[in-house]
Design a protein around this motif. Structure first.
Motif, mmCIF file in Angstrom:
data_model
loop_
_atom_site.group_PDB
_atom_site.id
_atom_site.type_symbol
_atom_site.label_atom_id
_atom_site.label_comp_id
_atom_site.label_asym_id
_atom_site.label_seq_id
_atom_site.Cartn_x
_atom_site.Cartn_y
_atom_site.Cartn_z
ATOM 1 N N GLN A 26 -0.385 -4.940 -11.276
ATOM 2 C CA GLN A 26 -1.220 -3.927 -10.631
ATOM 3 C C GLN A 26 -2.021 -4.498 -9.465
ATOM 4 O O GLN A 26 -2.130 -3.879 -8.418
ATOM 5 C CB GLN A 26 -2.131 -3.253 -11.663
ATOM 6 C CG GLN A 26 -1.388 -2.095 -12.324
ATOM 7 C CD GLN A 26 -2.092 -1.513 -13.537
ATOM 8 O OE1 GLN A 26 -2.754 -2.236 -14.280
ATOM 9 N NE2 GLN A 26 -1.927 -0.225 -13.739
ATOM 10 N N LEU A 75 0.456 -5.040 -6.567
ATOM 11 C CA LEU A 75 0.864 -3.791 -5.924
ATOM 12 C C LEU A 75 -0.294 -3.161 -5.149
ATOM 13 O O LEU A 75 -0.086 -2.587 -4.074
ATOM 14 C CB LEU A 75 1.406 -2.798 -6.963
ATOM 15 C CG LEU A 75 2.744 -3.181 -7.593
ATOM 16 C CD1 LEU A 75 3.116 -2.171 -8.670
ATOM 17 C CD2 LEU A 75 3.849 -3.277 -6.552
ATOM 18 N N ALA A 76 -1.498 -3.288 -5.680
ATOM 19 C CA ALA A 76 -2.661 -2.736 -4.976
ATOM 20 C C ALA A 76 -2.852 -3.453 -3.641
ATOM 21 O O ALA A 76 -3.113 -2.835 -2.601
ATOM 22 C CB ALA A 76 -3.909 -2.866 -5.838
ATOM 23 N N LEU A 124 -0.511 -5.103 -1.979
ATOM 24 C CA LEU A 124 0.635 -4.733 -1.141
ATOM 25 C C LEU A 124 0.392 -3.368 -0.486
ATOM 26 O O LEU A 124 0.579 -3.191 0.726
ATOM 27 C CB LEU A 124 1.880 -4.722 -2.029
ATOM 28 C CG LEU A 124 3.247 -4.562 -1.391
ATOM 29 C CD1 LEU A 124 4.303 -5.306 -2.232
ATOM 30 C CD2 LEU A 124 3.667 -3.127 -1.237
ATOM 31 N N ALA A 125 -0.066 -2.419 -1.291
ATOM 32 C CA ALA A 125 -0.288 -1.062 -0.779
ATOM 33 C C ALA A 125 -1.400 -1.055 0.280
ATOM 34 O O ALA A 125 -1.285 -0.400 1.317
ATOM 35 C CB ALA A 125 -0.648 -0.122 -1.924
ATOM 36 N N VAL A 170 4.955 2.287 5.851
ATOM 37 C CA VAL A 170 5.092 3.096 4.639
ATOM 38 C C VAL A 170 6.222 2.528 3.779
ATOM 39 O O VAL A 170 7.319 2.287 4.279
ATOM 40 C CB VAL A 170 5.405 4.565 5.023
ATOM 41 C CG1 VAL A 170 5.532 5.419 3.776
ATOM 42 C CG2 VAL A 170 4.319 5.113 5.938
ATOM 43 N N VAL A 171 5.925 2.305 2.501
ATOM 44 C CA VAL A 171 6.978 1.900 1.559
ATOM 45 C C VAL A 171 7.761 3.154 1.200
ATOM 46 O O VAL A 171 7.239 4.040 0.526
ATOM 47 C CB VAL A 171 6.375 1.265 0.284
ATOM 48 C CG1 VAL A 171 7.474 0.943 -0.723
ATOM 49 C CG2 VAL A 171 5.586 0.007 0.633
#
Lengths: 332, 332
Positions: free
Chosen positions: B103, B106-107, B109-110, B119-120
């Motif tokens: 998490q 990913l946070a 990365l986002a 944008v992924v």
């Protein structure tokens, strides 16, 4: 649950939870939330899709990780109605991996790409310590040109739509399982690993009214049916007697106690089309070398208490659950 | 040599051999053979690039694998003169990996993607058994829109062209090394990991005559200089006194016996421009938050007996070899 489990990579319920609870919320945006095998890039007429390949063993009857890394990504583009054009290639190689094996894998990858008419345009190579990988992992990301006026969407499905498949179920998963466990088959089962974009091109040319295409890879037809029915807010009914499963595959899976519906395919697609077009589409598919054993295998029905059902040989209906994903990890 | 060695992933001579002898010959085609950080897709005005991230440790001062997976790919697009638009995301997670860590990654990365305006759009998740990975490996493939009339090419370099860098060398590699080996720094060195597309946009707007951009990641400035000089059929001369290296970084590397020229950066770029534009470009770079310590660090010279040279502090010239790649594996 505080740690990732192996089953969460196998395309079933565990993976859905991981995606729905952790990955998608972190990254949510309208393009990602399309929830396809690929993304339609706005204003470009292009589709982008990615897959990492971690299949074990690396070599199996019918293919190897190199061939699979092209077919899998080409098929994801094809399922978006796109003509595959370009691939990127990311290699993660474990130290100690044999040059010979790398060369075989790359030769197979190159040959498959050539046959499919896609070009590897860019790449990256990483090496990790022995014990931090498993020979080789491959990512391919594909770009293709959409042939569709409208992107496919499960929302387009309508009651009465028919489901067609282009041949026998469960062949890839069984081949991997047999190779991995050295199961004593007289004739080893062969993966159906193949690039389906040519078949799709023919299908779309004859039957542009196709509502949706999807390939039953990880989690097999059971995962595909559950996902698409849920996304469409309708249900799907499969007809057991119409499912094309080769008899040695059927027999082997029965012996192993594995449901063919939950086993991965790598050269199969499911097409949804209006009832009136089903017979025409079936003929076109059967005329293609990769669709000889095509069959109409079910239909879209009104929403029931569960998304996916099967009408058994003896005429009863039972629901088909989302596979848990524990039986067949690292199938692709 | 019949097996892959760890050093072959570290961006130095071993990797060049692997690429030149095995990987490129297997896949050779005009687009791949452009030999850039990315490929200009014909007729689209788009650039495609891919990178897998296997950095160890996953978390380090200044970033983590999630941030790196965005910055690295965004920077490869920026080095092709492209505005980054879309990313795909391929995760290979080791069973047993902590949800919390996933998490956090990913946070990050986002957040990095959001800041960079990319944008992924599509993704894939695989899980491998414990002991067949190292927590998480991430592939990102990026698509960007080219801002260039002509793709960059090392062939465009001319004798007299100046090299500029946007700040201190060797910070990422040292941060990783310090974190990995738990080196006893009073203040731990911090990675320079950053997305450079904004800086590049400003640079290209003011100085469209830039000949070439490249980021000195694996193998550092030594690998970059050797590769580009070889590809241009000219040589490059660096000026040691002009290289911006922060003094704690310099001191630490000296103590460790590591040449800062061969250490990876993740927030640095080298720009080549005509001599007449160098001062103007320098000012623009220094005015940007990611370029405050920019410097003119060398020039393109007539072909010598070796591709890359450095004029030392005491005025002598020595050649700078392609690093072997053994010192710093898994830096990105």
């Amino acid at each position: 649950m505080s740690r990732i489990e192996l089953a969460q990579g196998a395309g079933g319920r565990g993976m859905q939870e991981l995606l729905d609870q952790v990955i998608r919320p972190a990254l949510s945006n309208p393009l990602l939330d399309q929830g396809h095998d690929g993304a339609y890039l706005p204003g470009q007429g292009l589709v982008m899709t990615t897959d990492s390949y971690v299949v074990s063993p690396l070599f199996f009857p019918g293919g190897n990780i190199g061939k699979l890394a092209v077919c899998g990504t080409v098929n994801d583009l094809a399922m978006c109605g796109a003509e595959p054009l370009w691939l990127s290639l990311g290699l993660i190689i474990e130290a100690g991996f044999e040059y010979d094996d790398l060369q075989k894998i790359l030769a197979s990858l190159a040959q498959t790409a050539k046959e499919a008419g896609v070009v590897v345009v860019t790449g990256d190579t990483k090496v990790v310590e022995a014990g931090k990988g498993d020979g080789i992992y491959i990512n391919t990301t594909g770009i293709g040109r959409s042939r569709l006026a409208q992107p496919f969407s499960p929302k387009a499905l309508k009651v009465g739509d028919r489901l067609l498949i282009n041949g026998g179920l469960a062949e890839h998963g069984l081949a991997i399982l047999a190779a991995r466990e050295s199961l004593p088959f007289e004739t080893p089962p062969i993966s159906d690993c193949a690039c389906l974009h040519g078949l799709v091109e023919t299908m779309l040319a004859t039957c542009p009214e196709i509502r949706l295409l999807r390939d039953p890879t990880r989690g097999g037809l059971a995962a595909l049916g559950n996902e698409l029915a849920s996304a469409s807010s309708l249900s799907i009914l499969l007809k057991e007697k119409d499912l094309p499963i080769k008899s040695p595959v059927q027999a082997a899976l029965q012996m192993l106690g594995i449901d063919p519906l939950s086993v991965a395919n790598e050269g199969k697609l499911v097409a949804f089309c209006p009832e009136a077009s089903a017979e025409k589409l079936l003929k076109v598919m059967q005329a293609h070398p990769l669709g000889r054993d095509s069959a109409i295998i079910g239909e879209v029905i009104e929403r029931q208490s569960a998304p996916l059902w099967i009408q058994t040989q003896i005429g009863t209906r039972r629901l088909v659950e989302m596979p848990l994903g524990e039986q067949l990890p690292r199938i692709c």
